[in-house]
Design an enzyme around this catalytic site. Structure first.
Site, PDB file in Angstrom:
ATOM      1  N   ARG A  85     -16.585  12.148  47.070  1.00 13.90           N
ATOM      2  CA  ARG A  85     -16.805  11.206  48.172  1.00 13.90           C
ATOM      3  C   ARG A  85     -18.115  11.515  48.875  1.00 13.90           C
ATOM      4  O   ARG A  85     -18.410  12.656  49.193  1.00 13.90           O
ATOM      5  CB  ARG A  85     -15.650  11.297  49.179  1.00 13.90           C
ATOM      6  CG  ARG A  85     -15.927  10.647  50.542  1.00 13.90           C
ATOM      7  CD  ARG A  85     -15.332   9.291  50.670  1.00 13.90           C
ATOM      8  NE  ARG A  85     -15.740   8.588  51.871  1.00 13.90           N
ATOM      9  CZ  ARG A  85     -14.944   8.308  52.884  1.00 13.90           C
ATOM     10  NH1 ARG A  85     -13.685   8.685  52.863  1.00 13.90           N
ATOM     11  NH2 ARG A  85     -15.389   7.626  53.915  1.00 13.90           N
ATOM     12  N   ARG A  94     -16.045   3.750  48.329  1.00 12.09           N
ATOM     13  CA  ARG A  94     -15.773   5.174  48.168  1.00 12.09           C
ATOM     14  C   ARG A  94     -14.937   5.484  46.937  1.00 12.09           C
ATOM     15  O   ARG A  94     -14.086   4.703  46.549  1.00 12.09           O
ATOM     16  CB  ARG A  94     -15.107   5.738  49.408  1.00 12.09           C
ATOM     17  CG  ARG A  94     -13.856   4.977  49.780  1.00 12.09           C
ATOM     18  CD  ARG A  94     -13.527   5.032  51.245  1.00 12.09           C
ATOM     19  NE  ARG A  94     -14.515   4.299  51.995  1.00 12.09           N
ATOM     20  CZ  ARG A  94     -14.420   3.991  53.266  1.00 12.09           C
ATOM     21  NH1 ARG A  94     -13.389   4.355  53.945  1.00 12.09           N
ATOM     22  NH2 ARG A  94     -15.357   3.325  53.882  1.00 12.09           N
ATOM     23  N   ASP A  97     -10.614   7.975  49.663  1.00 17.23           N
ATOM     24  CA  ASP A  97     -10.491   7.964  51.114  1.00 17.23           C
ATOM     25  C   ASP A  97      -9.106   8.471  51.470  1.00 17.23           C
ATOM     26  O   ASP A  97      -8.098   7.911  51.013  1.00 17.23           O
ATOM     27  CB  ASP A  97     -10.687   6.536  51.646  1.00 17.23           C
ATOM     28  CG  ASP A  97     -10.783   6.471  53.157  1.00 17.23           C
ATOM     29  OD1 ASP A  97     -11.101   7.497  53.790  1.00 17.23           O
ATOM     30  OD2 ASP A  97     -10.547   5.381  53.708  1.00 17.23           O
ATOM     31  N   ASP A  99      -6.871   9.548  54.873  1.00 18.28           N
ATOM     32  CA  ASP A  99      -6.836   9.505  56.333  1.00 18.28           C
ATOM     33  C   ASP A  99      -5.480   9.929  56.859  1.00 18.28           C
ATOM     34  O   ASP A  99      -4.447   9.601  56.264  1.00 18.28           O
ATOM     35  CB  ASP A  99      -7.090   8.077  56.847  1.00 18.28           C
ATOM     36  CG  ASP A  99      -8.526   7.635  56.711  1.00 18.28           C
ATOM     37  OD1 ASP A  99      -9.423   8.442  57.006  1.00 18.28           O
ATOM     38  OD2 ASP A  99      -8.750   6.482  56.318  1.00 18.28           O
TER      39      ASP A  99
END
Length: 170
Positions: A85, A94, A97, A99
């Site tokens: 990334r 990307r 990812d 989160d």
């Protein structure tokens, strides 16, 4: 309940298509001591904000870990880096990812490094629809709304397609 979001929209030279990359990232987290308790279905989703970038592959997972929120974020960023990334600009396409969407009842809104629950989760079909698979009755600790309630306000321009086979890109 600790929830993370997993997504990608670029092919990885090492891991392949976005779905395979995301699946390998979940395996990598388990190798690093993060237990995946439950995972949602995979969705293909249009980029948010709308752009000509490739569509994303997205899911969420309920996890267990002894890591503190900032330590978990550091681990997630480390896995993203390990997978290739890069962050050339905000909302850039990307390879991977990861989160933190929620971390139990922990709320942090003042940091520039970690904001929990995720500040835009309630506006994102690619988070809310998969989160319905995990627990539609989970209550946002700040908004006081369930996932089911928040999902009723998803903007209409956020297109999603459910994968028919968890192991296929098509």
């Amino acid at each position: 309940m600790i929830i993370i979001a997993i997504g990608a929209n670029l092919e990885s030279p090492k891991y392949g298509l976005p779905l395979q990359t995301c699946m390998k990232a979940l395996s990598r987290l388990e190798e690093l001591g993060v237990e995946v308790v439950k995972q949602s279905r995979w969705l293909k989703t249009a980029p948010v904000p709308i752009s000509d970038a490739p569509w994303y592959v997205n899911a969420v997972a309920q996890i267990k870990t002894d890591l503190k929120p900032d330590e978990l974020l550091e681990l997630l960023h480390g896995v993203e880096s390990e997978f290739g990334r890069v962050r050339p600009y905000i909302n850039a396409p990307r390879i991977l990812d990861l989160d933190i969407i929620s971390y139990n009842d922990f709320v942090s809104s003042t940091g520039d490094h970690l904001i929990v629950p995720h500040p835009r989760m309630h506006e994102r079909a690619f988070v809310l629809l998969p989160l319905m698979d995990i627990d539609e009755n989970w209550v946002h600790p700040v908004l006081g709304q369930t996932v089911k309630e928040m999902s009723q306000s998803i903007p209409l321009d956020q297109e999603t397609i459910e994968y028919s086979d968890k192991g296929s890109e098509n």
